[in-house]
Scaffold this active site. Structure first.
Site, short mmCIF file in Angstrom:
data_model
loop_
_atom_site.label_atom_id
_atom_site.label_comp_id
_atom_site.label_asym_id
_atom_site.label_seq_id
_atom_site.Cartn_x
_atom_site.Cartn_y
_atom_site.Cartn_z
N SER A 214 0.80 -1.23 0.00
CA SER A 214 0.00 0.00 0.00
C SER A 214 0.83 1.27 0.00
O SER A 214 0.32 2.33 -0.34
CB SER A 214 -0.94 -0.01 1.20
OG SER A 214 -0.21 -0.18 2.39
N HIS B 113 -5.51 -4.14 -1.62
CA HIS B 113 -5.42 -3.14 -2.69
C HIS B 113 -5.52 -3.75 -4.08
O HIS B 113 -5.48 -3.03 -5.08
CB HIS B 113 -4.13 -2.34 -2.57
CG HIS B 113 -4.18 -1.28 -1.52
ND1 HIS B 113 -4.82 -0.08 -1.72
CD2 HIS B 113 -3.71 -1.25 -0.26
CE1 HIS B 113 -4.72 0.65 -0.62
NE2 HIS B 113 -4.05 -0.04 0.28
N LYS C 265 -12.24 -0.92 0.06
CA LYS C 265 -11.51 -0.08 -0.89
C LYS C 265 -12.28 -0.04 -2.21
O LYS C 265 -13.27 0.66 -2.30
CB LYS C 265 -10.07 -0.56 -0.98
CG LYS C 265 -9.34 -0.24 0.34
CD LYS C 265 -7.98 -0.80 0.48
CE LYS C 265 -7.37 -0.27 1.78
NZ LYS C 265 -6.50 -1.21 2.44
#
Ligand SMILES: *Cc1c(COP(=O)(O)O)cnc(C)c1O
Length: 405
Positions: free
Chosen positions: A188, A216, A247
């Site tokens: 990240s 991610h 996310k």
């Protein structure tokens, strides 16, 4: 007026530590978002181009997701009223888990309250003090916490260093405990991709359990956002895949995918699953709608990558240090701009904000000393005009601060 506790001596030591942060220039105040998460929005009363969110596909405020949340709330209420194992497993929870398992092409899935609890709850449940965890040095905090809670012996390999990972696996190969080899799918802070395929080779060679944290990568990498296992064609070779619903999926939550036995075991032993209440129906319905969109609107992911390529190229062209030695380290929508000193990164972030760009400053201990940075994240919804305007502000502000020559 609220009762004051600040004169009491008990927590004075915390105030002292905050003073230290202020002296180092790394103390921050929370920026407050005043409207919905979007490429252009308002924080602290100022309109900014937002390069800081994980809203990769613009789903945080998508009409179909909001409609799903509203409908579920009307029909099923606002909360499940119990933990999953007591009385809080709703039909919609099971439907989401089945949907994710199908999407990821695995036997089974369990959803947690967050990606954090998915990682920490899983690692701590499946290992004990006789076991070993072989972990990339830049793995996420939730993996580290899970590893500590498990009381297994933790061996950390240099970032993406396969030879070092193998050395550690070899060191423990004759020990009786279980071995877990674990990596982030996408890191990240630098936006680089973990070598999932090569680590899976090592895990097989040494009989280790293979686990990937795809927070991610969920909705970003692989066909329709299926993640790094799909990106690397590693189906059937990764025992445990963690993903996030917080996310790209736009809501909140985390999930673990794997064998039926793994998921059944986690139902019985993962402490956040056992001891913390499950998602409200609105969140679960939102996530179901998001997975439908990944399949029906793959052009969102295409736009995300178009924006990513454009922005990264332009940052490089302007002369920014975007990490890596010869080639940029970042291969994903996350692109860091390395500044160096913590205070300077924070000052850069503040100056950008004043000029109309939201990009978070990140300093030690989140990244190593001397590698402080601002981090930029693309979404599918940024327009070319917004990106060009952001680049202009980045260039002008960086030149003013002599970050760019
Ligand atoms: C954000 C993140 C998590 C935590 O996910 P949440 O759903 O926000 O709790 C876990 N692992 C990695 C690598 C992350 O970036």
């Amino acid at each position: 007026m609220a009762t004051s506790l600040s004169q009491r001596p008990q927590l004075r030591y915390l105030a002292d530590q905050i003073e230290e942060l202020k002296k180092k220039g790394t103390h921050f105040r929370l920026r407050v978002l005043e409207d919905a998460q979007a490429p252009v929005c308002h924080y602290d009363g100022r309109q900014v181009i937002n390069l800081a969110s994980n809203n990769y596909l613009g789903l945080c405020n998508h009409p179909k997701l909001k409609e799903a949340a509203e409908k579920a709330t009307r029909e099923l209420g606002v909360g499940p009223g119990a933990v999953r194992t007591i009385a809080g497993t709703m039909k919609i929870h099971m439907e989401l888990e089945e949907k994710i398992a199908r999407f990821k092409n695995v036997e089974a899935c369990v959803v947690f309250q967050s990606g954090f609890t998915a990682n920490a709850g899983t690692v701590s449940a499946i290992l004990g003090k006789e076991d070993f965890i072989i972990s990339d040095e830049l793995n996420h905090a939730s993996i580290i916490d899970g590893a500590r809670l498990s009381r297994a012996k933790i061996k950390v390999f240099r970032h993406k260093d396969l030879a070092h990972a193998e050395e550690l696996l070899r060191e423990v190969q004759n020990e009786p405990g279980h071995k877990l080899l674990i990596t982030d799918g996408v890191f990240s802070m630098d936006g680089d991709i973990g070598p999932v395929d090569k680590l899976a080779d090592l895990a097989e060679k040494y009989g280790a359990i293979m686990m990937v944290d795809d927070a991610h990568a969920s909705g970003v990498l692989g066909r329709n956002g299926r993640g790094t296992v799909d990106h690397f064609h590693c189906h059937g070779r990764v025992d445990i895949q963690v993903g996030t619903l917080s996310k790209a999926i736009g809501a909140i939550g985390g999930y673990v995918c794997g064998s039926k036995d793994l998921i059944d075991f986690l139902y019985h032993r993962a402490r956040p699953f056992l001891f913390s209440t499950s998602h409200p129906p609105s969140v679960t319905a939102t996530c179901m709608a998001a997975f439908d969109l990944l399949e029906s609107e793959p052009e969102r992911i295409d736009r995300l990558w178009q924006n990513t390529r454009y922005f990264k190229t332009e940052l490089g062209r302007l002369g920014f240090d975007i990490g890596g030695v010869t080639t940029p380290a970042s291969e994903t929508p996350i692109t860091p701009i390395i500044v160096g000193e913590g205070r300077r990164a924070m000052d850069f972030s503040r100056a950008l904000f004043e000029a109309g760009v939201m990009a978070t400053g990140i300093a030690f201990p989140t990244v190593p000393e001397g590698k402080a940075r601002i981090r930029t994240i693309m979404t599918s919804e940024h327009t070319r005009e917004q990106l060009d305007q952001a680049l202009e502000i980045l260039e002008k502000t960086a030149k003013g601060m002599r970050i760019l020559g």
